[in-house]
Write an enzyme that holds these catalytic residues in place. Structure first.
Site, mmCIF file in Angstrom:
data_model
loop_
_atom_site.group_PDB
_atom_site.id
_atom_site.type_symbol
_atom_site.label_atom_id
_atom_site.label_comp_id
_atom_site.label_asym_id
_atom_site.label_seq_id
_atom_site.Cartn_x
_atom_site.Cartn_y
_atom_site.Cartn_z
ATOM 1 N N HIS A 276 -8.696 -22.701 31.258
ATOM 2 C CA HIS A 276 -7.337 -22.609 31.326
ATOM 3 C C HIS A 276 -6.910 -22.874 32.849
ATOM 4 O O HIS A 276 -5.705 -22.688 33.340
ATOM 5 C CB HIS A 276 -6.610 -20.905 31.162
HETATM 6 S S1 FES Z 1 -8.818 -19.595 33.067
HETATM 7 FE FE1 FES Z 1 -8.900 -18.426 31.451
HETATM 8 S S2 FES Z 1 -10.958 -17.796 31.332
HETATM 9 FE FE2 FES Z 1 -10.947 -18.703 33.139
#
Ligand code: FES
Length: 201
Positions: A158
């Protein structure tokens, strides 16, 4: 008498048998002693410390070991990497490592390491958002991470970013810095991940 203990042939047999039993006994006694240097996979999963020789890590290089079933990253930081840390204090969420759960007291500083060995970073390679493995990205200003990137860790799941001390940037999903595990130096080149202060050189 043929089977008397005074018979020289029988005495030689009994002496040989006793020696053989003694040798087997020593063999069995030696196994647990040797195995204490090589924790089994089961013992490591249960929390046994792991020794890592960092002597051959070149500046900028990272190695990964498994401790308690978690990946642990060890990085030999360059001068440039260390110099970038104060420059990033305004861009990271917890520049001075105030969230106490994320590191032992000795690592509550901008290096997130033992001051006397600050060149080496030791962190758990698990993103503090949802647990993906951040990727080591030591290069400066790569196309995909932008002109301000000075090297660190990027989580592909993410998009969380961490600097080269594992400090999380502001404005990303991850809430805290990467975790620093307990560790000690048991000699100049050997880091014991999971080791206690009593074991330090
Ligand atoms: S940014 Fe979501 S698990 Fe690393």
């Amino acid at each position: 008498m043929a089977d008397s203990p005074s018979n020289p042939a029988r005495r030689r047999f009994l002496t040989g048998a006793a020696t053989a039993v003694g040798a087997v006994g020593v063999g069995f006694a030696a196994v647990p002693f040797l195995s204490s240097f090589q924790p089994s996979a089961k013992a490591q999963a249960a929390g046994a410390p792991v020794d890592v020789n960092i002597g051959k890590l070149s500046p900028g290089q990272m190695t990964t070991v498994s401790w308690r079933g978690k990946p642990v990253y060890l990085v030999h930081r360059t001068d440039r990497m260390l110099e970038s840390l104060p420059e990033l204090n305004d861009e990271v969420q917890d520049p001075d490592s105030r969230v106490v759960e994320q590191q032992p007291p000795f690592a509550a500083n901008i290096y997130r390491a033992r001051e006397e060995h600050k060149r080496y970073l030791v962190v758990v390679g698990i993103c503090t958002h949802l647990g993906c493995a951040p990727t080591y990205r030591p290069e400066v200003a790569p196309d995909d991470l932008g002109d301000d990137w000075k090297g660190g860790f990027f989580c592909p799941c993410h998009g969380s970013k961490f600097d080269i001390s594992g400090r999380v940037y502001k404005g990303v999903p991850a809430p805290t810095n990467l975790e620093v595990p307990p560790y000690v130096y048991v000699s100049g080149d050997i880091v014991r991940v999971g080791g206690t202060e009593e074991e330090a050189a």
